[in-house]
Design a protein around this motif. Structure first.
Motif, PDB file in Angstrom:
ATOM      1  N   ILE A  96       0.654  -1.255   0.185  1.00 25.64           N
ATOM      2  CA  ILE A  96      -0.228   0.131  -0.045  1.00 25.64           C
ATOM      3  C   ILE A  96       0.716   1.341  -0.176  1.00 25.64           C
ATOM      4  CG2 ILE A  96      -1.907   1.474   1.811  1.00 25.64           C
ATOM      5  CD1 ILE A  96      -2.370  -1.613   2.461  1.00 25.64           C
ATOM      6  N   LEU A 133      -5.808   0.118   7.726  1.00 22.04           N
ATOM      7  CA  LEU A 133      -4.576  -1.318   7.165  1.00 22.04           C
ATOM      8  C   LEU A 133      -3.106  -1.209   7.398  1.00 22.04           C
ATOM      9  CD1 LEU A 133      -6.627  -1.178   3.657  1.00 22.04           C
ATOM     10  CD2 LEU A 133      -7.045  -2.983   5.014  1.00 22.04           C
ATOM     11  N   GLN A 137       0.985  -3.861   3.930  1.00 25.94           N
ATOM     12  CA  GLN A 137       0.042  -5.163   2.998  1.00 25.94           C
ATOM     13  C   GLN A 137       0.399  -5.050   1.609  1.00 25.94           C
ATOM     14  OE1 GLN A 137      -3.565  -5.722   5.059  1.00 25.94           O
ATOM     15  NE2 GLN A 137      -3.961  -7.426   3.603  1.00 25.94           N
ATOM     16  N   VAL A 139      -0.935  -5.163  -2.423  1.00 22.68           N
ATOM     17  CA  VAL A 139      -2.179  -4.998  -2.457  1.00 22.68           C
ATOM     18  C   VAL A 139      -3.416  -5.967  -2.957  1.00 22.68           C
ATOM     19  CG1 VAL A 139      -3.554  -3.534  -4.572  1.00 22.68           C
ATOM     20  CG2 VAL A 139      -1.899  -2.834  -3.394  1.00 22.68           C
ATOM     21  N   ASN A 141      -3.855  -8.255  -2.018  1.00 18.92           N
ATOM     22  CA  ASN A 141      -4.262  -9.053  -0.464  1.00 18.92           C
ATOM     23  C   ASN A 141      -5.921  -8.012  -0.430  1.00 18.92           C
ATOM     24  OD1 ASN A 141      -2.405 -10.888  -0.156  1.00 18.92           O
ATOM     25  ND2 ASN A 141      -1.171 -10.248   1.456  1.00 18.92           N
ATOM     26  N   LEU A 142      -5.747  -7.062  -0.723  1.00 23.32           N
ATOM     27  CA  LEU A 142      -6.837  -6.156  -0.037  1.00 23.32           C
ATOM     28  C   LEU A 142      -8.620  -6.730  -1.209  1.00 23.32           C
ATOM     29  CD1 LEU A 142      -5.319  -2.343  -0.857  1.00 23.32           C
ATOM     30  CD2 LEU A 142      -5.506  -4.470   1.954  1.00 23.32           C
ATOM     31  N   THR A 143      -9.451  -6.797  -0.322  1.00 22.81           N
ATOM     32  CA  THR A 143     -10.370  -6.221  -0.904  1.00 22.81           C
ATOM     33  C   THR A 143     -11.000  -5.601  -2.051  1.00 22.81           C
ATOM     34  OG1 THR A 143     -11.621  -4.771   0.521  1.00 22.81           O
ATOM     35  CG2 THR A 143     -11.282  -7.783   0.809  1.00 22.81           C
ATOM     36  N   GLU A 146     -11.519  -2.369   0.156  1.00 22.19           N
ATOM     37  CA  GLU A 146      -9.725  -1.703   0.439  1.00 22.19           C
ATOM     38  C   GLU A 146      -9.210  -1.223  -0.790  1.00 22.19           C
ATOM     39  OE1 GLU A 146      -9.696  -4.561   4.646  1.00 22.19           O
ATOM     40  OE2 GLU A 146      -8.734  -5.056   2.265  1.00 22.19           O
ATOM     41  N   ARG A 147      -8.996  -2.083  -1.668  1.00 16.94           N
ATOM     42  CA  ARG A 147      -8.258  -0.988  -2.980  1.00 16.94           C
ATOM     43  C   ARG A 147      -9.192   0.251  -3.990  1.00 16.94           C
ATOM     44  NH1 ARG A 147      -6.809  -6.086  -6.981  1.00 16.94           N
ATOM     45  NH2 ARG A 147      -6.812  -7.997  -5.903  1.00 16.94           N
ATOM     46  N   VAL A 150      -7.749   2.971  -1.182  1.00 19.53           N
ATOM     47  CA  VAL A 150      -6.532   3.466  -1.155  1.00 19.53           C
ATOM     48  C   VAL A 150      -6.328   4.123  -2.041  1.00 19.53           C
ATOM     49  CG1 VAL A 150      -3.825   2.005  -1.260  1.00 19.53           C
ATOM     50  CG2 VAL A 150      -5.764   0.847   0.586  1.00 19.53           C
TER      51      VAL A 150
END
Length: 360
Positions: A96, A133, A137, A139, A141-143, A146-147, A150
C-alpha cells in the motif's frame, strides 16, 4: 466562488468515433461538481483529458487563468490535479505504501528510500478515511472495497487542488460511503474543487453543489443541484421525460431454473437456501465480507463450500464443483457469471473485444 479550472471547447475522437464534441466545463474552488450522463456519454474521456491521460484534438484548459499543457498524468499531478479512476490503477505486487508514493518516494539524507516516513504518511492518509490497514500489506491481498479506499487515500494524500472521483462508491457499502462523503465535504471546505462522477442520484443531491450532464459526447447543460429535481436531471441525461423508471412487476414467475439447498460456506456458517425462477430477479444482500462472494463462487466451482446441493433446471450437481472445470460445466448449462472485479477476473485485457466475447 472563482473558477479554478476552465475546460473550453474540448473535442476528442478515437478513430472514427467522436467521443467529445466541443465540451466546456468550469470547476470552482470550494465546490463539488457532479458530472453525469449515460454510459458512453463522454464523462470519463473528458476527465482523462483533465488528468493528462488523453490529449484533446482541440480545445484549451486553464487553471487560475493560466493555460495548461497536460501531456501526461505526471503533468496533471504536478499542476495539482489528482484522479481516482473508475478502473483501479494500483499495482498488486507492491505494498500500500509503495503504491501511495510511487514515483515520488521520500528519501533519506543518504539518498535511499525513507520507508519509515513512507509508512507513517500512508498510515496517516488511511487513518483520515477510518482505515487501519497495514501500509506494508500487498495490494493483491486487499478486497475490492479496500483497494478503492486506498485509491481515494492516494488521491487525497497528493494534496491536489482538483480531485477527480470517477465512480468512487461503486464497491463501497453504505457505511463506507458515509465516511467518503465526510472526507469529500472536508476537502470542499478546504477550498478544493472536486469532480464527482456517479450514477447514484441520492449521492448527487446529498453531496454535490453543481451538476453537468453530457450526452453522446456533447454538453447538455450545467445546473445548480438545489434548483433541479431528480426527474429533470434524468430527463437531461436520457433526452426525454420518463414516465416510469421501471416496468410494473407482473408477479408471474416461470419454471424453476436454480435451486440451492442448505449451502454452508464454512463448517460453522448457517445453511442458506434459495430458488430462482424464469422471469425473476433474486437479490443477494449483505455488508462487505458477509459471504456473498464465496457463495456465488461456490456455484461455479471457484470456491469449495463445506456442504450443500445445487440443481439447475432440475439437474442435481455434485458439490463442490471442480475448480478446473466448474465454470465450463456451468457455461454448458447456460449459466453465466460476472465477477466483482471485471478488469482482473472477467477480461483478457491483451486480447481484442471480439476474442473476449467469443471465448467460451
Amino acid at each position: 466562488m472563482t473558477n479554478l479550472i476552465e475546460m473550453s471547447h474540448i473535442s476528442k475522437a478515437f478513430g472514427g468515433s467522436k467521443a467529445l464534441h466541443s465540451v466546456s466545463l468550469d470547476l470552482k474552488a470550494g465546490s463539488v461538481h457532479a458530472l453525469m450522463g449515460e454510459n458512453g456519454a463522454g464523462k470519463s474521456t473528458l476527465m482523462k483529458i483533465l488528468a493528462g491521460v488523453h490529449q484533446p484534438d482541440s480545445g484549451e484548459i486553464f487553471m487560475n487563468g493560466e493555460k495548461l499543457d497536460l501531456k501526461s498524468p505526471r503533468d496533471a499531478l504536478d499542476a495539482g490535479i489528482s484522479t481516482v479512476f473508475q478502473e483501479h490503477s494500483l499495482l498488486p505486487n507492491l505494498s500500500i505504501a509503495e503504491n501511495m508514493f510511487l514515483g515520488r518516494e521520500p528519501t533519506t539524507r543518504f539518498g535511499s528510500i525513507d520507508y519509515p516516513e513512507m509508512s507513517s504518511q500512508t498510515a496517516k492518509a488511511l487513518g483520515e478515511l477510518g482505515l487501519t490497514l497495514d501500509p506494508s500489506q500487498l495490494v493483491s491481498n486487499l478486497t475490492i472495497a479496500e483497494r478503492q479506499f486506498v485509491e481515494i487515500a492516494h488521491c487525497i494524500q497528493a494534496d491536489a487542488s482538483v480531485l477527480i472521483l470517477d465512480e468512487p462508491t461503486a464497491a463501497l457499502n453504505a457505511a463506507d460511503v458515509d465516511v467518503l462523503n465526510r472526507n469529500i465535504r472536508r476537502l470542499r471546505d478546504k477550498g478544493k474543487a472536486v469532480v464527482y462522477i456517479s450514477h447514484r442520484m441520492e449521492e448527487i443531491f446529498e453531496l454535490c453543489d453543481t451538476v453537468t450532464v453530457l450526452k453522446d459526447g456533447a454538453l447538455v447543460g450545467t445546473r445548480v443541484v438545489s434548483e433541479i429535481t431528480t426527474d429533470e436531471l434524468i430527463a437531461m441525461m436520457v433526452g426525454r421525460e420518463l414516465q416510469d423508471l421501471f416496468p410494473d412487476r407482473t408477479g408471474d414467475k416461470g419454471d424453476e431454473i436454480l435451486r440451492v439447498e442448505n449451502l454452508r460456506i464454512t463448517e460453522t456458517s448457517q445453511p442458506l437456501s434459495l430458488t430462482l425462477h424464469k422471469g425473476e430477479i433474486v437479490a443477494l444482500a449483505g455488508l462487505e465480507g458477509q459471504g456473498q462472494q464465496r457463495f456465488l463462487r461456490s456455484l461455479i466451482g471457484r470456491y469449495h463450500p463445506f456442504a450443500g446441493t445445487i440443481s439447475i433446471n432440475g439437474k442435481a450437481l455434485k458439490m463442490p464443483l471442480s475448480t478446473s472445470s466448474g465454470v465450463r460445466h456451468l457455461q454448458q448449462l447456460k449459466v453465466g457469471f460476472v465477477p466483482e472485479d471485471r478488469k482482473e477476473e472477467g477480461l483478457f485485457l491483451a486480447l481484442p473485444i471480439a476474442h473476449n466475447i467469443a471465448i467460451v
